[in-house]
Design an enzyme around this catalytic site. Sequence first.
Site, PDB file in Angstrom:
ATOM      1  N   CYS A  42       0.842  -1.202   0.000  1.00  0.00           N
ATOM      2  CA  CYS A  42       0.000   0.000   0.000  1.00  0.00           C
ATOM      3  C   CYS A  42       0.871   1.242   0.000  1.00  0.00           C
ATOM      4  O   CYS A  42       1.742   1.421   0.843  1.00  0.00           O
ATOM      5  CB  CYS A  42      -0.983  -0.058   1.180  1.00  0.00           C
ATOM      6  SG  CYS A  42      -0.986   1.293   2.347  1.00  0.00           S
ATOM      7  N   CYS A  45       1.091   3.338   3.034  1.00  0.00           N
ATOM      8  CA  CYS A  45       1.854   2.721   4.130  1.00  0.00           C
ATOM      9  C   CYS A  45       3.354   2.922   3.922  1.00  0.00           C
ATOM     10  O   CYS A  45       4.101   3.128   4.874  1.00  0.00           O
ATOM     11  CB  CYS A  45       1.582   1.221   4.209  1.00  0.00           C
ATOM     12  SG  CYS A  45      -0.143   0.826   4.495  1.00  0.00           S
TER      13      CYS A  45
END
Length: 533
Positions: A42, A45
């Site tokens: 992600c 992230c």
Amino acid sequence: HGTAARLYTEQDPLVILGSSSLKPTVSNSSSAWLVQFFSSWCGHCIQYSSTWKALAQDVKDWQQAISVAVLDCAQEENFDVCKEYGIKFYPTFKYFHAHSPETNRGTIYRGADREIQSVRQLMVNILQNHTKLNWPDHCPPLRPYSSVELLSLLGQRSDHYTAIIIEEPDSYVGREVILDLLQFSGVEVKRALSSDLPLLDALKISTFPSVYLLHPNGTHTILHVEKRLRFFFSSLLRTLPGVQRKLKSSISSSSISNGGQMGVLSDKMIGDPWRDFDRSKVYTADLESALHYLLRVELATHNSLEGEELKIFKDFVTVVAKLYPGGGSVVKLMETLSDWLLSMPLQRIPYQAVLDLVDNKMRISGVFLGSELRWVGCQGSRPGLRGYPCSLWTLFHVLTVQHDTMPTALDYTGLQHEAAPVLQVMRRYIRTFFGCKECGRHFEEAAEESMDKVNNKEEQILWLWNQHNRVNNRLAGSLSDDPLFPKAPWPSPSLCSSCHEEKNGVHVWNQENVLLFLRQHYGAANLSPKYSV
Ligand code: FAD
């Protein structure tokens, strides 16, 4: 934990959890936990990981009360556990109170703001949300004390300092400093509120936050700080006489071992008289001892030098000969050694020949390198601590600053085309000869990451300073941490207060002032010849 190493590594000051360790870690724990469930694919992230690492570093000393962790839900082995804990989006932040039962799946934190300061304040709130029954074992009280409780302490003798932080009701500084001092013995921190008028009256305090200090001998005064910031308060309290970091032996021993070789120092240091010194000075005795140890002990373990090793040794000698400040016998010796090495047609030099040259040179011309180790600024509180590695850092800091002062010194040496010759020579030296292999490995990793991005002499000075602080952060509280010289961000506020600032509630360096300070501190004019031969 396999591929988790992509975003977070064992080097980061946080705990990397996985399918088998999550539950045992966060259940029945003596501390609270804040876990970021992320996914390594992600994008957000990935971007956020540097903030999370900085947060973890910022609250590293709180971990006995509340610890920071990550778990990578993109790893196949973690699919089930992420499902069990109800993770649907990444990243998800969950906290677990201390002494949580195994059935607890944690509480989601949904704050919109995930900046360091907000998360840190969330952590304080999490701690305060505990009850008497599940309070984390090692977390001191965070509530404000009343004037009645505090004034009765005045004038009492004790075996420790008590620091009272008086602050506005919405301030977090008091609680943050209490937690910053969690790992330290010799000082107890309490907080009180600016609304407690009898207390303000008795202590004559009108500015907030302020720290009032009760000394062990019963005297008490207001603590003078140059800036009313968390970092300044914590640093000052940590360096009070007798205040020490509690050593935890639980830290992985691989990252902290000094390597067998540094034990060699122990014998020589036994019975050494203590030498008083000034922390704001640099001592030539330490620099000379560094060279002495390097030439006579570290390199002497090599029977001969050839090829790449020989080249690295030559470059090291050249850099010292050209940049060592103040001329004098060290420079003469290094110049002689350098000339001799360059004139040698041999591919391979027996190391004994180097030692003979060093000894002869000393005998014949009085050119002198101390014949014993004499640590001053690098003295340890007991044998085996500090000494050589300390002096080696010091030597290289001096050389980076000197290179900046004498920009043409390395012309015609073959090193003039490198953007950061001092760093590159240090890197090769450490990688090839430094006795602590583990240290060498860490340093090489850091060099690979960013040393090639150094473009000029100023960046060279700052790169080494920054890398040294990263090592300090990693080693704080480890076995090689000398209680009398605790590892901490350097320079401390008392050495350079203008080096420190706060931005969005987070400590930041003023790099311009750091550079000025480094130039002054490691400059030729700040070298003290005291205790030198
Ligand atoms: P040191 O860290 O040695 O610092 C010496 C002096 O330099 C301090 O007293 C202070 O005056 C000054 N100083 C401190 N910080 C800075 C800074 N940021 N910038 C400029 N000056 C500063 N030990 C390990 O256990 N693991 C390792 O991985 C490891 N890696 C190392 C890598 C290198 C390249 C070197 C030279 C040493 C390494 N060591 C490592 C040893 C460790 O860093 C210390 O040198 C040793 O523990 C002694 O610590 P000390 O308290 O004397 O302070």
